[in-house]
Design an enzyme around this catalytic site. Sequence first.
Site, PDB file in Angstrom:
ATOM      1  N   CYS A  86       0.800  -1.184  -0.049  1.00  0.00           N
ATOM      2  CA  CYS A  86       0.003  -0.039  -0.074  1.00  0.00           C
ATOM      3  C   CYS A  86       0.975   1.148  -0.160  1.00  0.00           C
ATOM      4  CB  CYS A  86      -0.832  -0.152   1.185  1.00  0.00           C
ATOM      5  SG  CYS A  86      -2.285   1.311   0.917  1.00  0.00           S
ATOM      6  N   HIS A 190      -3.632  -5.035  -0.543  1.00  0.00           N
ATOM      7  CA  HIS A 190      -3.280  -5.786   0.727  1.00  0.00           C
ATOM      8  C   HIS A 190      -3.217  -7.153   0.694  1.00  0.00           C
ATOM      9  CE1 HIS A 190      -3.071  -2.133   3.497  1.00  0.00           C
ATOM     10  NE2 HIS A 190      -3.934  -1.649   2.630  1.00  0.00           N
ATOM     11  N   GLU A 192      -2.187  -9.464   2.388  1.00  0.00           N
ATOM     12  CA  GLU A 192      -2.546 -10.111   3.648  1.00  0.00           C
ATOM     13  C   GLU A 192      -3.902 -10.222   4.245  1.00  0.00           C
ATOM     14  OE1 GLU A 192      -1.431  -7.142   3.309  1.00  0.00           O
ATOM     15  OE2 GLU A 192      -1.801  -5.716   5.033  1.00  0.00           O
TER      16      GLU A 192
END
Lengths: 211, 277
Positions: A86, A190, A192
């Site tokens: 990001c 993102h 994750e």
Amino acid sequence: MSEARRPTLAVLDYDAGNVRSAKRGFDAAGADAFVTADPAAAAEADGLVVPGVGHFGSCVASLRRSGLHALLEDWIAAERPVFGICVGMQLLYDGSDEGDEPGLGLLAGRVERFPAGAVVPHMGWDVLHAADGHDGDPLLTGVAGERVYYVHSYYAVPVDEEPVVGRTAYGGVDFPSLVRQSSVVGTQFHPEKSGEIGRRLLANWVATLAA
Amino acid sequence: MSVPASATPDTLAARVIPCLDVTAGRVVKGVNFVDLRDAGDPVELARFYDEEGADELVFLDITASSDARDIMVDVVHRVAEQVSIPFAVGGGMRSVEDARRMLHAGADKIAFNTAAVQRPDLLTECAAAVGSQSVVAAVDARRVGGQRVSGASETGDPTPKWELYIHGGRTPTGADAVAWCREVARRGAGEILLTSMDRDGTKQGFDLDLLRAVTDVVDVPVIASGGAGTADHLADGILQGHASAVLAASIFHFGELRIRDVKDHMAERGVTVRRVP
């Protein structure tokens, strides 16, 4: 036959991101990640993870205060593995309209705000496309054309297209969402927080460290 | 040269968000799934919804004591270890410190409601401290005068107004809810969780007039909440209310609707949705 050693990753904790989720994501992708704010401890890892949420300028300032900025510069110069998420990806560019602090300048280009008229932040699950000429890129195996999670109000405007591996369209612009320059990879989304697809992308990258 | 001027239409998926009410570390409002070992465990339920294809989760801490806050931090910590999708936490958040604590425990977003109304600078401070993307303004609105709420195909009051409520919808503020939505966006909230108190719990569908009144005047994403009873209601919230996301609780918890089926139906209605592998 013994299992290959899991690469160690230092998730940089500079008060600018969900470090716990980043650690969990990279662990699930085959790495052995640890969270640290200490440049000396981070320097022992096989790779650095730079999470980043919030304000570009504040992220740069916070990296400087923590001493992690110099570490990142060293690693980038030495072509050692770095993964930016990001704002952690945006930092790779020259600078941003969000604050006066310069970026790391690995990638030529600036970060700009989405044009008026779009719902901002760009928030939610959007499609990651292979950029032109990157269809078979190993980072995109099992990932190209799938949805990943974004939350950002600014996007990179690159000068050079070669480092752009993946793109995403939103708000009337088609922006770089996956970039790679030598040993450094960045995602505007993102991984994750992107479920199974995100795990695949992280695993694709972690596999390059073990090789 | 830079970014090609894109003629590509946006491909962002509308989000479907289950909401879990939590008290003393347990999910309330009965949850009814045969395939869960412990349907009252927020962590197990979060995992279940992640696998089902929920795009995000919202946890509302409905006990507001400080003891409960410690328990909630633990819940957030454990959820963050188990799910790979974003989640927000709300209920009783009063300070930047509350927000930092939850974010550090692994939450992605914090929802402010009453405290932000009582002290609007809280939103400004929190956006500056942790970033707008992590700040959700939860807004509870009720029609003034109790005029008829229009449904999908009805025509409602031509000039409806909504009053802003706090304290879980118990206390009227006298303020205009739509004006408050503009203010929270201006102050840096990255998202608005907009609940119709009139429709909450009715399963009659979202208050589409309310949604449009807000989505027409703010440029941050709006999550529709209050009243969803069917997959069609969820699609209406996106297509007619112009919401970016739809939130529901009981229809998912009781197993009346499965997220996959809801998304199939929304896709048939022309809504862009995300499918899980």
